[in-house]
Scaffold this motif. Structure first.
Motif, mmCIF file in Angstrom:
data_model
loop_
_atom_site.group_PDB
_atom_site.id
_atom_site.type_symbol
_atom_site.label_atom_id
_atom_site.label_comp_id
_atom_site.label_asym_id
_atom_site.label_seq_id
_atom_site.Cartn_x
_atom_site.Cartn_y
_atom_site.Cartn_z
ATOM 1 N N UNK A 127 7.382 -1.145 77.282
ATOM 2 C CA UNK A 127 6.566 -0.668 76.165
ATOM 3 C C UNK A 127 7.389 0.042 75.098
ATOM 4 N N UNK A 128 8.465 0.776 75.481
ATOM 5 C CA UNK A 128 9.270 1.435 74.447
ATOM 6 C C UNK A 128 9.994 0.393 73.590
ATOM 7 N N UNK A 129 10.359 -0.722 74.186
ATOM 8 C CA UNK A 129 10.974 -1.806 73.415
ATOM 9 C C UNK A 129 9.962 -2.416 72.456
ATOM 10 N N UNK A 130 8.757 -2.674 72.947
ATOM 11 C CA UNK A 130 7.707 -3.248 72.097
ATOM 12 C C UNK A 130 7.309 -2.289 70.978
ATOM 13 N N UNK A 131 7.353 -0.982 71.264
ATOM 14 C CA UNK A 131 7.007 0.007 70.235
ATOM 15 C C UNK A 131 7.960 -0.062 69.052
ATOM 16 N N UNK A 132 9.187 -0.494 69.299
ATOM 17 C CA UNK A 132 10.195 -0.620 68.241
ATOM 18 C C UNK A 132 10.221 -2.033 67.662
#
Length: 354
Positions: free
Chosen positions: A305-310
């Motif tokens: 999710x932190x990757x998708x948030x970026x």
């Protein structure tokens, strides 16, 4: 159309398994609490003692300690004498629950559950709307990762990890340029800088808070041969003889670009040493993985999710060896060895050269 006949034995067994799951989840929270407030560490040093004696030794509130002890007793983690009203932590259990037991202290990993539970509402919103949860939503992430790194990397750095690359210790002694990608609080890199003053070290991470901690530790240690930068790993330039990435590639927004950038930073005899989750890229091949449910959960509620948030790829923690090897090859690494270490069942170590 008739309904299938319910196998009552199988259904009851599944219900019992669910109850075990809930009980173990609750115990995980209590193990995290015990680790954070130092109760396991203190009890390992005490003989059988009352809740008041334990609380006083740990400088904690007795009522909370007593309730925590009850959870530990019924969870078969702490032993209890009802006549003397005493509690003790057997040494066979302390061997996996105390800071002194590193790298075998499994209580460290219990912290991931409350950490992830704190973003449950935001994750649910992502299920409905897409997108991701940013790093800023995890205030304790780098603290927990530093503890995790202390278990798997820092404690084994000199005796187990560096020897994976033949002659690396000698090269570091003579003096080389080292880059650590996704360095977090820089615990591993600061240890290397202190041990090898002739080498030059650079750590990069997107977290300004983590980099601040890394710089403070470098100052405390007196390391003059190290620098830390708040920076996207894909944008690093220069030339480095050794690049390391400890549990950092899979949650990058652009992992393919980061790997390609790393390859471009290395000279002909340069080495990329990557630690990442030991798993298959295919879920059916992870059925017998000892920590698969935990790792897929961490992946869903943090790494992916932190990757998708970026706006990133959302690769996830369980990208697996097959995918890792494919991506390393695509980035320009023609020689890759995959190594495993006895102390670290969770990770594989990739030694890659161009």
């Amino acid at each position: 159309m008739c309904k299938p006949v319910l196998d009552c034995v199988e259904a009851d067994a599944f219900a019992e398994r669910l109850l075990d799951v809930f009980n173990n989840g609750a115990l995980t929270l209590m193990i995290s609490v015990g680790h954070r407030v130092g109760l396991f560490d203190r009890m390992a040093q005490l003989p059988a003692a009352t809740s008041l004696e334990i609380a006083e030794a740990a400088e904690l509130n007795e009522r909370y300690v007593r309730e925590w002890l009850a959870a530990m007793v019924v969870g078969r983690i702490v032993d209890h004498d009802p006549i003397g009203q005493t509690y003790w932590l057997p040494q066979e259990r302390a061997a996996f629950l105390t800071r002194a037991a590193a790298p075998d202290n499994m209580a460290v990993f219990a912290q991931y559950i409350p950490l992830l539970a704190g973003v449950e509402d935001q994750i649910i919103d992502c299920f409905r709307r897409g997108g991701g949860v940013p790093y800023s939503a995890y205030p304790r992430f780098h603290e927990v990762m530093a503890a995790d790194s202390g278990q798997t990397v820092v404690s084994a750095l000199f005796d187990s990890i560096l020897p994976l690359v033949p002659g690396l210790g000698d090269r570091l002694q003579e003096g080389v340029r080292v880059l650590d990608v996704g360095c977090g609080r820089g615990r591993a890199l600061n240890q290397l800088a202190a041990a090898y003053p002739a080498s030059q070290f650079t750590g990069v991470d997107l977290s300004a808070d983590a980099i601040g901690e890394a710089r403070a530790d470098a100052a405390t240690l007196g390391n003059q041969n190290i620098q830390f930068e708040v920076r996207d790993a894909a944008s690093v330039t220069g030339c480095f003889d050794l690049v390391t990435a400890f549990d950092a590639i899979h949650d990058q927004a652009r992992p393919a670009a980061v790997l390609a950038a790393i390859a471009s930073l290395l000279p002909e005899n340069g080495v990329f040493l990557m630690q990442d989750i030991r798993a298959s890229s295919h879920v059916h091949e992870n059925l017998d993985h000892p920590a698969a449910p935990l790792l897929y959960t961490i992946s869903c509620m943090h790494c992916m999710t932190v990757s998708l948030a970026a706006g990133g790829a959302g690769l996830g923690a369980m990208w697996g060896e097959q995918c890792a090897l494919e991506m390393l090859a695509a980035a320009g690494f023609s020689q890759v060895q995959v190594e495993q270490l006895p102390h670290d069942f969770q990770n594989s170590y990739y030694v890659a050269r161009r």
